[in-house]
Scaffold this motif. Structure first.
Motif, short mmCIF file in Angstrom:
data_model
loop_
_atom_site.label_atom_id
_atom_site.label_comp_id
_atom_site.label_asym_id
_atom_site.label_seq_id
_atom_site.Cartn_x
_atom_site.Cartn_y
_atom_site.Cartn_z
N UNK A 78 0.86 -1.19 0.00
CA UNK A 78 0.00 0.00 0.00
C UNK A 78 0.89 1.24 0.00
N UNK A 79 0.44 2.27 -0.72
CA UNK A 79 1.20 3.52 -0.72
C UNK A 79 1.01 4.23 0.61
N UNK A 80 2.10 4.56 1.30
CA UNK A 80 1.97 5.32 2.55
C UNK A 80 1.30 6.67 2.28
N UNK A 81 0.51 7.17 3.24
CA UNK A 81 -0.23 8.43 3.01
C UNK A 81 0.66 9.57 2.54
N UNK A 82 1.85 9.70 3.12
CA UNK A 82 2.73 10.81 2.73
C UNK A 82 3.17 10.65 1.27
N UNK A 83 3.54 9.41 0.90
CA UNK A 83 3.96 9.16 -0.49
C UNK A 83 2.79 9.37 -1.44
N UNK A 84 1.60 8.91 -1.02
CA UNK A 84 0.44 9.05 -1.88
C UNK A 84 0.15 10.52 -2.19
N UNK A 85 0.21 11.38 -1.17
CA UNK A 85 -0.02 12.79 -1.40
C UNK A 85 1.05 13.41 -2.28
N UNK A 86 2.28 12.95 -2.11
CA UNK A 86 3.36 13.48 -2.95
C UNK A 86 3.14 13.09 -4.41
N UNK A 87 2.66 11.89 -4.65
CA UNK A 87 2.46 11.42 -6.02
C UNK A 87 1.34 12.18 -6.73
N UNK A 88 0.30 12.56 -5.99
CA UNK A 88 -0.85 13.21 -6.66
C UNK A 88 -0.75 14.73 -6.63
N UNK A 89 0.27 15.26 -5.97
CA UNK A 89 0.45 16.72 -5.90
C UNK A 89 1.67 17.10 -6.73
N UNK A 90 1.44 17.75 -7.86
CA UNK A 90 2.52 18.13 -8.77
C UNK A 90 2.38 19.61 -9.10
N UNK A 91 3.45 20.18 -9.69
CA UNK A 91 3.40 21.61 -10.02
C UNK A 91 3.29 21.86 -11.52
N UNK A 92 3.21 20.78 -12.34
CA UNK A 92 3.07 20.86 -13.79
C UNK A 92 4.25 21.54 -14.46
N UNK A 93 5.37 21.61 -13.76
CA UNK A 93 6.59 22.19 -14.32
C UNK A 93 7.79 21.34 -13.94
N UNK A 94 8.19 21.40 -12.66
CA UNK A 94 9.30 20.58 -12.20
C UNK A 94 8.87 19.15 -11.89
N UNK A 95 7.60 18.99 -11.55
CA UNK A 95 7.06 17.68 -11.27
C UNK A 95 5.76 17.53 -12.06
N UNK A 96 5.72 16.54 -12.95
CA UNK A 96 4.56 16.31 -13.81
C UNK A 96 4.21 14.84 -13.76
N UNK A 97 2.93 14.54 -13.72
CA UNK A 97 2.47 13.16 -13.78
C UNK A 97 1.21 13.07 -14.63
N UNK A 98 1.16 12.04 -15.46
CA UNK A 98 -0.03 11.76 -16.26
C UNK A 98 -0.63 10.43 -15.81
N UNK A 99 -1.96 10.36 -15.84
CA UNK A 99 -2.64 9.09 -15.64
C UNK A 99 -3.44 8.77 -16.90
#
Length: 893
Positions: free
Chosen positions: A55-76
């Motif tokens: 299971x993704x730890x809560x802190x890691x989970x929030x980090x994964x879904x919170x991005x700045x669309x510049x230095x950190x970008x994620x697509x689903x």
């Protein structure tokens, strides 16, 4: 943090032909991401995180879904509400970022990693990142393969049990070829699934015989569909004599195709129900969508979004239906009472009414078709998609398209140019400009305004497309293309029994560019069959004839059937392209059909198409010859240009846009020089001055002779108005000319408008030309060439091409304008060296292809001399919004 980049959202076609929705991740995706993670196998989790993590730890989970669309970008990537893939990058330094991917176990092998990589790379380039790195476990072969197969130059290092991967993400020729090949395979397969269903379900059929749904059922049944046909009706036990089921719940297995004929407001729910029961594609014949207004347009968007989100392609809405005449399919899921014989012509129509006319005309002419698609409002499946399918369809030898609008002309050009190299593409385009769209059709309008028609026409020519002005012309030329071999050249032979008709044929052929150097054979009106056959045989035997037109007017001699029999037998064994003018035989008919041995030792039919009048016969043959000559030509290559610095050019543009407000941005002289120098170009030095003293100082620095030009756009380039003075050789002459131009500027200047005067070193004498390029909203990156002058603009003597250009494209552009002889010694003019002009076109083409923000780049003039080409003035306008509809990342419109 940047605001949510909605422009990055995309519907995409996966490797197996299904669809999915791609978008940037948002914090609200936390629960869905956790579900995705928990559903992964322990092995997949270990390959992603290098450690067990149920299971993704809560802190890691929030980090994964919170991005700045510049230095950190994620697509689903989503199918329905289910995440099936995640891709992300995290910036390491100014130019590099680390990427990572996680693909759902159940969806591996569908090309998801490649799609995520394309979209991450495009987003990274927008944010100034040019290098991707990744750490991958050696056993993660699928991810290593994603990097290796992307077309980038990938370096690998093995250290401490991990493979470190590094590659530059600037598009390369290979990476763009890989992307196009993947797009082709996916879109082709998605269309094949629609046209080759093993099971079809009809939803919305009525017991009323004249209803749309009832007609669909009857047509499917009468065509002899070889698969499973199911009719859904909540009450009736049978429709058109066939049993029904109450709902999709009663299907024993998911249907490949659903044909929907329910009221418009119910379609979205039916599509959602189809998705829930595993239907792979839908054809919506229902009307009442975008063609009715804004409310219908919103309803159409909802239907398309529902289909794509759940992995389905959609034909329509407002579609006339589809058909496939293959014996092992026999599908007529259309509203047409006509079902043509099996043949090799693929037909695409946007208009429903025209769909009926197309199938009726094909039936009347005896012209068989392979497959037929009516796109209706073209909300999802388009002509570009069907072209992808037809390119490799062995049952299709020629393609005919009736287009009321083109949503993505740049992609059309790219695909059509590839398809035309293996099979002919004939297009009837009712409105080339996109200014008069049928209801329900949404495209961007071209920025070329009055030049849009000629520009798109030239794009068709560049792609090898045969342009027809009517559906009649489409079928006229299709008859030749599907029944005859392509001609080896332009030399034409004519045989007939009427001197008047022979004269009409010869005159028409010469006007169409055919070579009629062999005298027409005009036999007497009462000619007998054996005499006519002998003349035909002699013409077919000639080595100086590539194609033959045969005309026959019935009289007291041989009958039309006797002449037809002789002609068909001789033409069937000849490799010469043959057409006929027989008033009693029109189309592709048995009377002009003979059988010859095929490559497998069997027998194949060969028909001579016949036309009522000589004009149709000549036009059709001439277009076939033009296509054959285009196909035989060397279309050139995309040269590797030296001195290209894409990163530097992107930096110049990004900085200029960042420093400006919304709206067009005119680059300053220093920025313009920097931008074009990144692509190996330079202009003659130029100094903008406000006083005569500044002009004298500039002339001393540049060296006499000089030219002066008013900056005012009404006077610039207008020597006849006095806004340009050339060959100024002394300070005294400069003072006098400068004062006169200043007075003119005062007369013509608008309040607050520019009043400066440019001083520039004189270029050697030569022929002034104009090159324009930029991102057209409809057509994509367009490059134009002409000779300078009002006459050129007044008569529209301008060549247009879609970027990128091959070396042959660049050479043909220069030579295709009517005023081109001035560059090659016309009436004693010195012969210009056009090689530098060709190089200039290639570099400008590369620049606007690489940088979509360039709305307009104008070089006016570039002076072509016997030695070189000199750029005198370069103007660049940028556009803040540059969402290219045919970008480097795959997405559906």
């Amino acid at each position: 943090m940047k605001s949510y980049p909605a422009q990055w959202e995309a519907d995409v076609v996966l490797r197996d032909g299904g669809t999915a929705h791609l978008r940037p991740i948002v914090p609200e995706d936390a629960d869905a991401l956790q579900r995705f993670h928990k559903a992964q196998s322990p092995e997949s989790v270990y390959l992603r995180f290098f450690a067990p993590m149920p299971e993704l730890p809560p802190r890691e989970l929030q980090r994964f879904v919170t991005v700045d669309y510049s230095d950190r970008v994620a697509f689903i990537l989503l199918v329905g509400e289910e995440i099936i893939g995640v891709g992300r990058y995290d910036r390491l330094d100014a130019v590099s970022a680390e990427v990572a991917f996680n693909i759902a176990d159940a969806h591996q092998g569908r090309g998801i990693g490649s799609i995520l990589l394309e979209h991450l790379a495009a987003a990274a380039l927008e944010n100034g990142i040019t290098v991707f790195t990744a750490e991958v476990l050696p056993q993660n072969r699928s991810m290593l393969q994603v990097f290796a197969a992307a077309g980038y130059a990938v370096s690998r290092e093995f250290d401490d049990g991990v493979v470190a991967v590094r590659f530059e993400i600037d598009p390369t020729d290979k990476s763009m070829q890989v992307t196009a090949a993947r797009e082709h395979r996916a879109e082709s397969l998605s269309v094949r699934q629609i046209l080759h269903p093993r099971s079809v379900v009809v939803i919305g059929a009525s017991r009323k015989r004249h209803s749309t749904g009832n007609l669909l059922v009857r047509n499917l049944s009468s065509a002899g569909f070889t698969g499973t046909l199911t009719i859904v009706h909540p009450e009736a036990d049978s429709i058109a004599g066939l049993p029904t089921v109450r709902s999709l719940e009663e299907l024993t297995e998911p249907a490949d195709l659903a044909v929907i004929a329910v009221p418009a407001e119910a379609v979205s729910g039916v599509v959602r129900d189809c998705a829930a029961h595993g239907v792979r594609a839908v054809v919506v014949v229902s009307s009442g969508f975008a063609e009715t207004g804004e409310e219908g347009r919103e309803l159409q968007r909802e239907v398309v979004a529902t289909a794509r989100m759940h992995g389905m392609r959609l034909v329509g809405p407002n579609s006339f239906g589809i058909a496939n005449t293959a014996a092992d399919v026999a599908l007529n899921a259309s509203l047409s009472p006509f079902f043509p014989e099996a043949g090799t012509l693929g037909l695409f129509s946007q208009s429903g009414a025209l769909g009926t006319a197309l199938l009726a005309r094909a039936t009347q002419l005896g012209l068989g078709i392979s497959t037929f698609v009516s796109a209706g409002n073209r909300a999802d499946l388009s002509g570009n998609d069907v072209l992808q399918y037809w390119e490799e369809d062995p049952a299709t030898s020629a393609v005919g398209l009736y287009l009321e609008s083109i949503g993505n002309p740049r992609k059309f050009s790219r695909i059509a140019r590839r398809v035309s190299r293996v099979k002919p593409v004939v297009v009837v385009k009712s409105d080339l400009t996109g200014q008069e769209l049928p209801p329900g059709h949404q495209v961007r309008l071209s920025g070329l305004e009055e030049r849009a028609s000629s520009a798109l026409d030239e794009i068709f020519t560049q792609a090898g497309v045969i342009r027809a002005d009517s559906t009649r012309q489409l079928f006229d030329v299709a008859q030749v293309l599907t029944s005859q071999p392509l001609p080896a050249g332009r030399r034409l032979g004519i045989v007939g029994n009427s001197a008047a008709v022979a004269t009409l044929l010869a005159q028409g052929a010469r006007a169409e560019g055919l070579d009629v150097s062999v005298p027409p054979v005009s036999l007497h009106p009462e000619v007998q069959a054996d005499e006519f056959a002998q003349a035909l045989a002699e013409m077919f035997d000639r080595d100086d004839v590539d194609s033959v037109i045969v005309s026959f007017t019935p009289s007291a001699g041989a009958s039309e059937s006797e002449i037809a029999a002789a002609l068909s037998e001789l033409a069937a064994t000849s490799e010469k392209t043959t057409v006929a003018c027989f008033s009693g035989v029109q189309g592709v008919r048995e009377e002009l059909t003979a059988f010859v041995a095929d490559a497998e030792g069997g027998r194949a039919s060969r028909s001579v198409p016949s036309y009522f009048g000589p004009e149709e016969a000549v036009w059709s043959l001439a277009r076939t010859v033009d296509y054959a000559m285009w196909r035989a030509e060397d279309h050139g290559r995309y040269p590797e240009l030296e001195g290209i610095d894409r990163r530097r050019a992107r930096t110049v543009v990004a900085e200029a846009l960042e420093a400006a407000d919304d709206g067009p941005v005119l680059l300053g002289p220093a920025e313009t020089r920097e931008l074009i120098s990144a692509y190996g170009l330079s202009a003659l030095p130029l100094v903008t001055t406000a006083t005569v003293d500044e002009a004298l100082e500039a002339a001393d620095r540049l060296g006499y002779p000089v030219a002066i030009k008013a900056v005012n756009k009404r006077l610039r380039h207008r020597m006849e108005l006095g806004g340009v003075r050339l060959n100024i050789e002394t300070p005294e002459e400069l003072r006098d000319d400068y004062q006169q131009v200043q007075e003119l500027v005062g007369e013509y200047a608008e309040p607050g408008g520019p009043r400066g005067i440019d001083v520039q070193q004189m270029a050697p004498p030569g022929i002034p030309c104009v090159i324009r390029a930029g991102e057209d909203p409809l057509l994509g990156p367009i490059v134009s060439f002409s000779l300078a002058g009002d006459t050129t603009e007044l008569v529209g003597d301008i060549a247009h091409r879609v970027a990128p250009l091959t070396d042959v494209d660049a050479a043909s552009m220069i030579r295709s304008v009517k005023s081109a002889p001035r560059l090659f010694g016309y009436k004693g003019l010195p012969v210009a060296n056009v090689a530098p002009l060709e190089d200039l076109l290639l570099r400008v083409s590369a620049l606007v292809d690489d940088v979509p923000s360039i709305a307009d780049l104008e070089i006016h003039p570039v002076v072509a001399t016997p030695a070189d080409a000199h750029l005198l003035s370069v103007r660049v306008v940028l556009r803040q919004s540059h969402d290219r509809i045919d970008s480097g990342r795959r997405r559906l419109a």
